[in-house]
Write an enzyme that holds these catalytic residues in place. Sequence first.
Site, short mmCIF file in Angstrom:
data_model
loop_
_atom_site.label_atom_id
_atom_site.label_comp_id
_atom_site.label_asym_id
_atom_site.label_seq_id
_atom_site.Cartn_x
_atom_site.Cartn_y
_atom_site.Cartn_z
CD GLU A 191 -2.93 1.13 0.14
OE1 GLU A 191 -2.93 2.08 -0.68
OE2 GLU A 191 -3.72 0.18 0.08
CB VAL A 228 1.08 3.89 -5.27
CG1 VAL A 228 0.45 5.00 -6.12
CG2 VAL A 228 1.81 2.90 -6.14
N GLY A 278 2.11 7.22 -0.68
CA GLY A 278 2.43 7.37 0.74
C GLY A 278 1.26 6.92 1.61
N GLY A 304 13.71 20.31 1.51
CA GLY A 304 13.78 18.87 1.71
C GLY A 304 12.81 18.07 0.88
CD GLU A 321 16.41 12.54 -1.81
OE1 GLU A 321 17.53 12.80 -1.33
OE2 GLU A 321 15.48 12.05 -1.15
CG ASP A 350 8.59 8.90 -7.44
OD1 ASP A 350 8.99 8.06 -6.63
OD2 ASP A 350 7.55 9.56 -7.30
CE LYS A 364 5.46 7.55 -5.89
NZ LYS A 364 5.44 8.94 -5.40
#
Length: 412
Positions: free
Chosen positions: A124, A127, A129, A182, A185, A196, A200
């Site tokens: 879970e 994808v 968070g 933050g 990266e 990324d 997903k």
Amino acid sequence: MIKIAVIGYGVVGSGTVEVFYKNLDSIEKKIGDKIDIKYILDLRDFTGTPYDEKFIKTFDPIINDDEISIVAEVIGGIEPAYRYVKSLLEAGKSVVTSNKELVAEKGAELLRIARDKKVNFFFEASVGGGIPIIRPLHHCLSANEINEIAGILNGTTNFILTKMINEGMAFNDALALAQKLGYAERDPSADIEGYDACRKICILASLAFGKHIYPKDVHIEGISSITAEDVQYCDDFGGRIKLIGWASKRDDKAIVMVCPAFISDFSQLASVNDVFNAILVRGDATGDVMFYGKGAGKLPTASAVVADIIMAAKMSDSSKSLYWEDSEQAFVLDRKLLDSKFYLRLICKNKVEALKQAEELWGSLKLLHREGEADNEVAFVTESINEYKFEQDCALILKSAEIKGKIRVLDY
């Protein structure tokens, strides 16, 4: 008592342990049994934590301990995660993970092993968070035929684009701010180049369509070429630029892509700003359903990991609905077979001649304007056109104009 292990004590791993012990009483009531973390695997030294006696530096105690029935893998990447997870499943231990790269590349194989061994492989947190999306897809929406999924799947790129849209920031300035806060990266390529988001959408589409979609088969475009001028023209269009991962079922095939896109202000996705994510699912019975929230972060992601631990602890067999088959490359159609609308921004030697040529190639054009546009600049949106033909036509346009911006227009 149920004994579990956590592999990795980084941001998500430490968050998983924190959420687990903070809510342990509630977790045990939901499971109906006692549960505890026996091992935390990390190569680094940690002292002064309440869990010092649980830390180990090798994988062997976890794989060889028959008491361990559930393992949370939160180290990320393919290796050694793939080797660990595969051996754990083969040993009859359930695994939960936040590792989107692992699931996107190896999901079909690992789900098959889990089913063969009558254990579970849950992901879970891979994808969105803390946004619940995997379980709703294979449980809550299981009565639907899902033919399309589209989403803002990366908070970093959405933050950058929001700053460009709302504050007129240049791309490089918005990226630098994201790094300072933050959100990005030091090497932001996985975010800004779309990798990324690709992992997903591969996971979501594999689950929705029932066949594994590999990242290597997906066309990816990032946002590094988006300019302030493009943002201004999109505003005149009546929309917002978003990085969209999307998948559409076409008979027994699929189209899957990650790309920046003009999205109408009327779309639910257009109002999703900053680091928030949103996933739109089109079901034949429900219509459009959208899932919204913070797509990353220590505690939101840890929440999803712990929820999967709870689910694994409550199950006595493999999930029948969380599954997809492996597939051949031919399952994903070449995007050049697709018809799309495009936004183009040109710097012309002769504006009148360039527009005449564009109309001859693409028919009716929707002209766009912005404050301060140069005399030799023109921007427009085409009608729907085959992508392969459009690429060939753009090569012809280059003889009389320079293409400064090219973005798809999507209907979500």
